[in-house]
Motif scaffolding. Structure first.
Motif, short mmCIF file in Angstrom:
data_model
loop_
_atom_site.label_atom_id
_atom_site.label_comp_id
_atom_site.label_asym_id
_atom_site.label_seq_id
_atom_site.Cartn_x
_atom_site.Cartn_y
_atom_site.Cartn_z
N GLN A 86 0.56 -1.12 0.05
CA GLN A 86 -0.17 0.01 -0.02
C GLN A 86 1.15 1.17 -0.14
O GLN A 86 0.30 2.34 0.18
N GLU A 87 2.14 1.25 -0.17
CA GLU A 87 2.78 2.54 -0.23
C GLU A 87 3.89 2.47 -1.58
O GLU A 87 3.93 1.34 -2.12
N LYS A 88 4.26 3.55 -2.01
CA LYS A 88 5.10 3.59 -3.23
C LYS A 88 6.42 3.80 -2.62
O LYS A 88 6.67 4.61 -1.51
N SER A 89 7.71 3.48 -3.19
CA SER A 89 8.79 3.48 -2.70
C SER A 89 9.28 4.89 -2.78
O SER A 89 8.90 5.62 -3.93
N THR A 90 9.93 5.63 -1.96
CA THR A 90 10.77 6.66 -2.02
C THR A 90 12.25 6.58 -1.60
O THR A 90 12.79 5.14 -1.37
N SER A 91 13.00 7.31 -1.68
CA SER A 91 14.55 7.19 -1.44
C SER A 91 14.75 7.42 0.28
O SER A 91 15.78 7.58 0.71
N ASN A 92 13.80 7.79 0.98
CA ASN A 92 13.83 8.24 2.32
C ASN A 92 13.80 6.87 3.36
O ASN A 92 13.24 5.83 3.07
N LEU A 93 14.14 7.04 4.33
CA LEU A 93 14.42 6.02 5.47
C LEU A 93 12.96 6.12 6.41
O LEU A 93 12.62 7.12 6.32
N TRP A 94 12.68 5.05 6.84
CA TRP A 94 11.57 5.04 7.88
C TRP A 94 12.16 5.86 9.06
O TRP A 94 13.37 5.52 9.75
N ALA A 95 11.36 6.73 9.82
CA ALA A 95 11.77 7.49 10.87
C ALA A 95 10.86 7.41 11.96
O ALA A 95 9.67 7.38 12.20
N SER A 96 11.34 7.47 13.30
CA SER A 96 10.67 7.29 14.43
C SER A 96 10.60 8.70 14.84
O SER A 96 9.66 9.00 16.36
N ASP A 97 11.06 9.97 14.64
CA ASP A 97 11.02 11.30 15.20
C ASP A 97 10.15 12.15 14.62
O ASP A 97 10.07 13.04 14.35
N ARG A 98 8.69 11.38 14.67
CA ARG A 98 7.49 12.21 14.15
C ARG A 98 6.28 11.61 15.20
O ARG A 98 6.56 10.55 15.73
N PRO A 99 5.25 12.30 15.36
CA PRO A 99 4.38 11.87 16.20
C PRO A 99 3.66 10.44 15.78
O PRO A 99 3.13 9.81 16.86
N ASP A 100 3.72 10.05 14.67
CA ASP A 100 3.18 8.79 14.34
C ASP A 100 4.17 7.71 14.18
O ASP A 100 4.14 6.67 13.35
#
Length: 339
Positions: free
Chosen positions: A19-33
């Protein structure tokens, strides 16, 4: 029926991978969700040198009786047992700590303190209550990062459950002539057995929302000194969290859990006295939903501090024997991550 429920939940997990499209970013925990609902343990890892401390308080209310997936009642229980449970409240205080010696590996330890209160009814209509409290079992785990790319991440968990909780809690009842007697299995604060915990967590993100899937299992390794061991458990959690501002997110969670019956019998309990002392009335399959809030401080001296809550309730159950029905679970907690 149990197999079909588990299959549906597993299919929901697999579908979320696409259900997601690939990007060049990493998954991050420093956001409210960036964290799972507060009820989920071991949902994320940390970067090298990071610490996180957490506190959770959980309140669970159980009321009314269920046999299989249908309602039961006190009279039905009294046809087989002298005493029937009416309701139970449990409060659990959980302390956790996480530390990452490297970007690949995060260590986690969880300890808890439990308070149990149960009201019961005898065949003659007399009501009484029993109480217990004390430290529970401690869990030590390692979380290993498998990958983190294209705003998706996956990690595995391997843990050891250490039987620091008690299986010897006693109380006075109307039948004990003023003496304390062994309390049934649900009133104990520990398992008395070592256990192994295995888990696999998948995480994904878009700009305004995140989701996750987590499978965990707990395998009890040995009989305790009363010649029984708690049933193995298996849980599959799926959640989605959406940002509701710069600091706040809301979440929805769907959980399926399968808990096996207690294996063995304590010689200190009379299984004909009360239904909670009969191991045939333990375990089952559960489907629960939860709604949560997660607030993250992103600036200032408290950067990395989170406040969260979740309330959950069952939407389906198929229990072994006759048991009290869980009405709801409420968890509130705080987490603080720092370098």
């Amino acid at each position: 029926m149990k197999k079909y429920i588990v299959a549906v939940l597993f299919a929901a997990t697999l579908l979320s991978y696409s259900q997601e499209k690939s990007t060049s970013n990493l998954w991050a925990s420093d956001r409210p969700d960036g964290h799972a609902p507060i009820s989920i343990m071991g949902d994320h890892t940390h970067h090298k040198g990071e610490f996180m401390f957490s506190y959770r308080s959980m309140f669970m209310n159980m009321n009314d009786l269920t046999q299989g997936n249908k309602d039961s009642n006190i009279s039905a229980v009294h046809s087989n047992y002298m005493v029937a449970p009416k309701n139970m409240d449990m409060t659990m205080h959980m302390l956790g700590a996480m530390y990452a010696p490297s970007d690949k590996l995060t260590f986690m330890v969880m300890a808890n303190y439990i308070e149990n209160d149960m009201t019961l009814i005898m065949r003659n209509g007399m009501k009484f209550s029993t109480n217990s409290e004390g430290f529970g079992d401690v869990t030590i785990s390692g979380l290993y990062n498998l990958f983190n790319k294209n705003r998706k991440a996956m990690h595995a968990q391997l843990g050891l459950i250490i039987p620091t909780g008690s299986i010897d809690k006693t109380d006075v009842t109307p039948m004990s002539a003023g003496n304390t007697v062994q309390l049934p299995y649900p009133m104990q604060t520990g398992s008395g057995s070592f256990g192994a915990k295995f888990g696999l967590t998948f995480l994904g993100q878009q700009d305004k929302f995140s989701w996750g899937n987590q499978f965990t299992s707990v395998i009890m390794l040995n009989d305790n000194d009363q010649d029984y061991k708690m049933g193995n458990s298996y849980a599959l959690n799926n959640w989605i969290a959406a940002q509701a501002g710069k600091n706040l997110s809301v979440s929805f969670r769907l959980e399926g859990a399968l808990i096996n019956k207690i294996n063995g019998t304590s010689p200190l309990l009379n299984s004909m006295m009360v239904s909670t002392a009969d191991t045939r009335n333990s375990g089952g399959i559960y489907v629960n939903t939860g709604f949560g809030l997660n607030y993250l401080v992103r600036r200032g001296s408290l950067k990395g501090f989170r406040l969260a809550e979740e309330i959950s309730a069952p939407v389906y159950k198929d229990l072994n024997g006759v048991q009290l029905r869980t009405n709801y679970n409420l968890i509130v907690g705080a987490q603080y991550a720092f370098h």
